[in-house]
Design an enzyme around this catalytic site. Structure first.
Site, short mmCIF file in Angstrom:
data_model
loop_
_atom_site.label_atom_id
_atom_site.label_comp_id
_atom_site.label_asym_id
_atom_site.label_seq_id
_atom_site.Cartn_x
_atom_site.Cartn_y
_atom_site.Cartn_z
N HIS A 52 0.82 -1.21 0.00
CA HIS A 52 0.00 0.00 0.00
C HIS A 52 0.86 1.27 0.00
CE1 HIS A 52 -4.25 1.08 0.36
NE2 HIS A 52 -3.86 2.16 1.03
N ASP A 56 -3.79 6.73 -2.53
CA ASP A 56 -4.94 6.33 -3.34
C ASP A 56 -4.43 5.60 -4.58
OD1 ASP A 56 -7.67 6.21 -4.03
OD2 ASP A 56 -7.45 7.94 -5.34
N GLY A 59 -5.10 -0.32 -5.41
CA GLY A 59 -5.79 -1.44 -6.06
C GLY A 59 -5.69 -1.34 -7.57
N ARG A 60 -5.91 -0.15 -8.12
CA ARG A 60 -5.80 0.04 -9.57
C ARG A 60 -4.38 -0.26 -10.05
NH1 ARG A 60 -9.30 4.28 -8.12
NH2 ARG A 60 -7.52 5.64 -7.73
#
Length: 151
Positions: A52, A56, A59-60
């Protein structure tokens, strides 16, 4: 920072540089490269999203990495459909909470790979049957395949 809806705590920012370096080393390791391409792409996706590194788009980015690895292995692009989004998130969370058990995530990715392969074959059948019907788009697909298959 904690993963939404789970007890998984993402690594602290000061570890990201080393975790990302370790991720790249793993990506290029013999152990990783000898995995089946779908397993390799799934594991890469999981490892990246579990690090992570961004605020933001993790995931993409993980899905883009997964698709890059699949394409490099000769597979078509896969899509994790919105209909299985909750299952996808739950599979990631399950792996993060259960000693990296990726069975659920692997099943989802395998289903997506199968769907993508079926769709690709459907397109090729349509292209092949449309070869002599003056449909330029399909003719271009067949010509591309004729030039590039086996190379």
């Amino acid at each position: 920072m904690m993963a939404a809806g789970t007890n998984y705590i993402y690594p602290p920012h000061y570890l990201l540089s080393q975790l990302m370096a370790d991720f790249v080393i793993w990506l290029n390791s013999n152990a990783a490269l000898t995995l089946h391409p779908v397993e390799y792409a799934t594991m890469a996706h999981y490892r990246f999203v579990s690090i992570h590194p961004f605020r933001d788009g993790n995931g993409r980015t993980a899905r883009l990495i997964m698709n890059l690895l699949l394409i490099r292995a000769g597979y078509p692009i896969v899509v994790i459909n919105n209909q299985v989004r909750n299952d996808y998130i739950n599979a990631l969370a399950y792996g993060q909470q259960n000693q990296d058990d990726l069975s659920g995530l692997f099943d989802l990715v395998c289903d997506a790979v199968i769907s993508s392969l079926v769709e690709t074959l459907r397109l090729l059948v349509t292209a092949s049957s449309s070869r002599e019907k003056g449909q330029v788009f399909y003719q271009e697909i067949i010509d591309f395949i004729d030039k590039n298959v086996g190379k």
